[in-house]
Design a protein around this motif. Sequence first.
Motif, PDB file in Angstrom:
ATOM      1  N   ASP A 126       0.325  -1.629   0.127  1.00  0.00           N
ATOM      2  CA  ASP A 126       0.305  -0.141  -0.065  1.00  0.00           C
ATOM      3  C   ASP A 126       1.011   1.971   0.125  1.00  0.00           C
ATOM      4  O   ASP A 126       0.515   2.429   0.135  1.00  0.00           O
ATOM      5  N   SER A 127       2.087   0.752  -0.314  1.00  0.00           N
ATOM      6  CA  SER A 127       3.211   2.266  -0.305  1.00  0.00           C
ATOM      7  C   SER A 127       3.517   3.121   1.431  1.00  0.00           C
ATOM      8  O   SER A 127       3.792   4.259   0.776  1.00  0.00           O
ATOM      9  N   ARG A 128       3.239   2.300   2.346  1.00  0.00           N
ATOM     10  CA  ARG A 128       3.014   3.080   3.256  1.00  0.00           C
ATOM     11  C   ARG A 128       4.694   2.679   3.977  1.00  0.00           C
ATOM     12  O   ARG A 128       5.096   1.300   4.056  1.00  0.00           O
ATOM     13  N   THR A 129       5.449   3.925   3.624  1.00  0.00           N
ATOM     14  CA  THR A 129       6.533   3.662   4.554  1.00  0.00           C
ATOM     15  C   THR A 129       6.510   4.041   5.686  1.00  0.00           C
ATOM     16  O   THR A 129       7.516   3.443   6.680  1.00  0.00           O
ATOM     17  N   ARG A 130       5.551   4.988   6.986  1.00  0.00           N
ATOM     18  CA  ARG A 130       5.793   5.284   7.580  1.00  0.00           C
ATOM     19  C   ARG A 130       3.691   4.685   8.248  1.00  0.00           C
ATOM     20  O   ARG A 130       3.597   5.112   7.473  1.00  0.00           O
ATOM     21  N   PRO A 131       3.531   3.990   9.530  1.00  0.00           N
ATOM     22  CA  PRO A 131       4.771   3.785  10.626  1.00  0.00           C
ATOM     23  C   PRO A 131       5.384   2.712  10.222  1.00  0.00           C
ATOM     24  O   PRO A 131       4.557   1.720   9.430  1.00  0.00           O
ATOM     25  N   THR A 132       5.994   2.156  11.560  1.00  0.00           N
ATOM     26  CA  THR A 132       6.218   0.790  11.244  1.00  0.00           C
ATOM     27  C   THR A 132       6.055   0.140  11.958  1.00  0.00           C
ATOM     28  O   THR A 132       6.458   0.003  13.542  1.00  0.00           O
ATOM     29  N   PRO A 133       4.734  -1.207  12.388  1.00  0.00           N
ATOM     30  CA  PRO A 133       4.435  -1.736  13.267  1.00  0.00           C
ATOM     31  C   PRO A 133       6.061  -2.588  13.891  1.00  0.00           C
ATOM     32  O   PRO A 133       6.955  -2.882  13.677  1.00  0.00           O
ATOM     33  N   LEU A 134       5.558  -2.722  15.179  1.00  0.00           N
ATOM     34  CA  LEU A 134       6.985  -3.758  15.912  1.00  0.00           C
ATOM     35  C   LEU A 134       6.119  -5.405  16.220  1.00  0.00           C
ATOM     36  O   LEU A 134       4.387  -5.364  17.070  1.00  0.00           O
ATOM     37  N   PHE A 135       6.085  -5.872  16.274  1.00  0.00           N
ATOM     38  CA  PHE A 135       6.324  -6.991  16.869  1.00  0.00           C
ATOM     39  C   PHE A 135       6.729  -8.181  17.730  1.00  0.00           C
ATOM     40  O   PHE A 135       8.304  -7.917  17.654  1.00  0.00           O
ATOM     41  N   PHE A 156       7.952  13.289  -4.795  1.00  0.00           N
ATOM     42  CA  PHE A 156       6.446  12.437  -4.755  1.00  0.00           C
ATOM     43  C   PHE A 156       6.634  11.842  -3.659  1.00  0.00           C
ATOM     44  O   PHE A 156       7.071  11.413  -3.254  1.00  0.00           O
ATOM     45  N   LEU A 157       5.396  12.155  -2.817  1.00  0.00           N
ATOM     46  CA  LEU A 157       5.412  11.839  -0.758  1.00  0.00           C
ATOM     47  C   LEU A 157       4.604  10.053  -1.130  1.00  0.00           C
ATOM     48  O   LEU A 157       3.364   9.978  -1.879  1.00  0.00           O
ATOM     49  N   PRO A 158       4.484   9.538  -0.135  1.00  0.00           N
ATOM     50  CA  PRO A 158       4.154   8.109   0.684  1.00  0.00           C
ATOM     51  C   PRO A 158       2.367   8.698   0.747  1.00  0.00           C
ATOM     52  O   PRO A 158       1.772   9.892   0.545  1.00  0.00           O
ATOM     53  N   ALA A 159       1.872   7.833   0.499  1.00  0.00           N
ATOM     54  CA  ALA A 159       0.716   7.168   0.945  1.00  0.00           C
ATOM     55  C   ALA A 159      -0.286   8.474   2.421  1.00  0.00           C
ATOM     56  O   ALA A 159      -0.987   8.828   2.225  1.00  0.00           O
ATOM     57  N   SER A 160       0.770   8.529   3.225  1.00  0.00           N
ATOM     58  CA  SER A 160       0.722   9.375   4.097  1.00  0.00           C
ATOM     59  C   SER A 160       1.048  10.588   4.143  1.00  0.00           C
ATOM     60  O   SER A 160       0.320  11.896   5.236  1.00  0.00           O
ATOM     61  N   GLY A 161       1.273  11.278   3.035  1.00  0.00           N
ATOM     62  CA  GLY A 161       1.690  12.662   2.782  1.00  0.00           C
ATOM     63  C   GLY A 161       3.115  13.177   3.614  1.00  0.00           C
ATOM     64  O   GLY A 161       2.901  14.749   3.428  1.00  0.00           O
ATOM     65  N   PHE A 187       5.228   2.709 -10.361  1.00  0.00           N
ATOM     66  CA  PHE A 187       4.392   2.075 -10.845  1.00  0.00           C
ATOM     67  C   PHE A 187       5.097   0.425 -10.914  1.00  0.00           C
ATOM     68  O   PHE A 187       4.611  -0.036 -10.099  1.00  0.00           O
ATOM     69  N   ARG A 188       6.354  -0.081 -11.192  1.00  0.00           N
ATOM     70  CA  ARG A 188       6.675  -1.289 -11.466  1.00  0.00           C
ATOM     71  C   ARG A 188       7.537  -1.591  -9.636  1.00  0.00           C
ATOM     72  O   ARG A 188       7.395  -2.543  -9.275  1.00  0.00           O
ATOM     73  N   ALA A 189       7.903  -0.782  -8.920  1.00  0.00           N
ATOM     74  CA  ALA A 189       8.451  -1.358  -7.841  1.00  0.00           C
ATOM     75  C   ALA A 189       7.178  -1.070  -6.630  1.00  0.00           C
ATOM     76  O   ALA A 189       7.443  -2.597  -6.233  1.00  0.00           O
ATOM     77  N   THR A 190       6.253  -0.666  -6.682  1.00  0.00           N
ATOM     78  CA  THR A 190       5.258  -0.813  -5.984  1.00  0.00           C
ATOM     79  C   THR A 190       4.255  -1.922  -5.880  1.00  0.00           C
ATOM     80  O   THR A 190       3.732  -2.948  -5.572  1.00  0.00           O
ATOM     81  N   GLY A 191       4.189  -2.098  -7.908  1.00  0.00           N
ATOM     82  CA  GLY A 191       2.905  -3.419  -8.399  1.00  0.00           C
ATOM     83  C   GLY A 191       4.568  -4.824  -7.761  1.00  0.00           C
ATOM     84  O   GLY A 191       3.687  -5.584  -7.731  1.00  0.00           O
ATOM     85  N   LEU A 192       5.621  -4.672  -7.586  1.00  0.00           N
ATOM     86  CA  LEU A 192       6.284  -5.532  -7.086  1.00  0.00           C
ATOM     87  C   LEU A 192       5.998  -6.250  -5.767  1.00  0.00           C
ATOM     88  O   LEU A 192       5.611  -7.176  -5.435  1.00  0.00           O
ATOM     89  N   SER A 193       5.715  -5.455  -5.524  1.00  0.00           N
ATOM     90  CA  SER A 193       5.213  -4.960  -3.576  1.00  0.00           C
ATOM     91  C   SER A 193       3.893  -6.474  -3.568  1.00  0.00           C
ATOM     92  O   SER A 193       3.144  -6.702  -2.876  1.00  0.00           O
TER      93      SER A 193
END
Length: 735
Positions: free
Chosen positions: A325-334, A512-517, A552-558
Amino acid sequence: MIKLTRRTLLVGTSALTMAGMVSFRTMAASRTYHALLVACTEYPNLPQRNWLIGPKNDAGLVHEYLLKNVPDPVRFAPENITLLAKDVPGASGLPTHAAIKTALADLAAKVQRDDFVYLHLSGHGAQQPQIVKGDETDGLDEIFLPVDIDKWIHRDAGVPNALIDNEIGAALDAIRDKGAFVWVVFDCCHSGTATRAVEVDDELERKVEFADLVGGSEAERAAAIKAYDAVTSAAGSRGVDDNGARKPAFSLTPTGGEPIAKGKLVAFYAAQTVETTPEMPLPKGATDAPRFGLFTFTILSKLAENPNVTYRQLGQAVLQQYSADSRTRPTPLFEGELDARVFGTDKTDAVKQWPVVIKDGEATIGAGLLHRLTPGSKLAILPSALSPLSDAVGFLEVRSAKNLESRVKPVEFDKKPALKVADIPANAYARVAEIAVDYKLIVARPAVAKGLEKETALVNSVLDELATAKETGFNIELVEPGKSAELRFAVMRENAITGAAEDATDKPALWFLPASGDVTLKDGSKPPLIIIHMDDRQKLVDATTRNLRTIFRATGLSRLAAASDYKPEDVDVQFQVKRRDKDGLEPLQASVVPRVSPGDEVHVLAKNSSDLLVDINVLYVGSDYSITHIVAERLAPQATLEEGLLAFTDTSFGMERMIAVLTEAPPESEKEDLSFLAQDGVASATRGVGSAASFSDMLTDLGMAPATRSVMRLADKSGPKGAVMIFPMETVPRA
């Protein structure tokens, strides 16, 4: 960025002896399952801008899932679920400090050895100066905010009615001391250091500014805020421990030995201590979708897709979905006992199938949006749960879907006519017949910035042209500024951004910014950008085209991770990190996001435990959306690949991904080589910039920029299997 350090060893190994697995069915059937769901939405003593919407929806969704969708023999009886929320059916009261503490104490009093306890806390988190000096390395207590918190006036006592991290840890210890297993999910955040460059209409951060918690006179408030700022600025690298690893908000898991009799613990955190986590309408694209916490919804959707996983695998699935989903943040922890199976279920193959329910001439199934079913999804009608797909008597199509239920209708498909609803066999099951991956990239236009109206108009005219252009190598859909999107544009000057360097340019640029802006300029990272020259429109067209094609290509691979149909026992892939200043290798777990620095190396260990040939490709997706093809090898049955892959350099920093692509190799076929996906990255410097049959076919589709989506048909022994495994990491400058 990276440099390659190929050191390959490809060896055949003897067949692996499978260790016997201990079945949990007897324990699951005999233990009691308890749950405490806490949803804090309205805060009467805080400004209304701090009120939330999503937590009550989180609680309602989790409540419904626990009652209806957990796998057999797991059973959460209604009387064993305590729900503290406002305006949620089944709630027993408001989530006040006293009510939460009482519910936790009640659990500690009644649980027995080997019972299971699920805790879910949705709402606001925050930080306050530590009450016990020396108790926290950064001088701050992480707190969860019940609905009756009050203003912080007595500086030595902390925020009234807040739940402090130590307080939560003690309550969980009391439950675990009885021998119960505890899984706790925190869908809240405590602080945020990122700058949001563009507004996002549908997203609300679960964060309270410290100033909103402070009471007293103006002078007293100013003094308290100044003292808090002094603590945070002196804390150094907040969010990481002394070894550079990420810190969870609530330190619940032990650092040393524990009594064997004590129950185990798993903790999921929506964000690290210096990040915020959002709530938003979900699922994306659904009409009038209610607002949920992104973390809660993603956990349940991944669990609905495959309930028979370990906590580590579930964490990995969450991170993969964020990446898709092109989310670079946040970073969940487990953290905790991550290799235990969720809810203590058996290790069995998850089959995406559900009983068909016929009532009043309508057909429904107990699965929906959480299970990745959307209108148009195709399912095979099978006489029984054990029937192979080749025994399908017909097919169903999803007409409409809720989160946990879908209305379906018989359709003509795969050369089989549409059945009448009355002709669907009694006790029939509906099984997913195809997996679809939508490659379309949703792009939000830039909002008009004061003083940059002409530049913004130029950018929008270029985007209009590219959205309808042919053979661009990408497929985008434009939405208005602030709407839900995977990529966001902003027109601004770098020197206007908070935290910009002194030598930052004042030239207008397209960012060019991620989904979070968010735009982050710390730790050497910077989003991609293009300097705008008003007198050269074609240069902007060409540069934007190149960047969109790359992204587009990098996102599609994910996104291809959603189509994976290999199981870990078929092919096991492990990445390992060799630190520059340390001996030995440390595993790179797919359920965590490690921090790496220049000079560190990544190694791979892959084992093919199947009886078939398997091709493995390893690619590296940089923070600049570059794709580096590192290795393509064919693994014979029971073979092992050991390889030193790459070393990190200091040419770019940010969130990056190691991706392993597995494809089953038919006999006498050519080796799958994905080097055609390799590409340079998107520049971030401040200068002008001149229906598929198999998994392999889906990879080829990606290289050709499919118009809408790529589909892989499922069958008992159809096309070769495949998988995409994503291992995210963050590259930062060496301290």
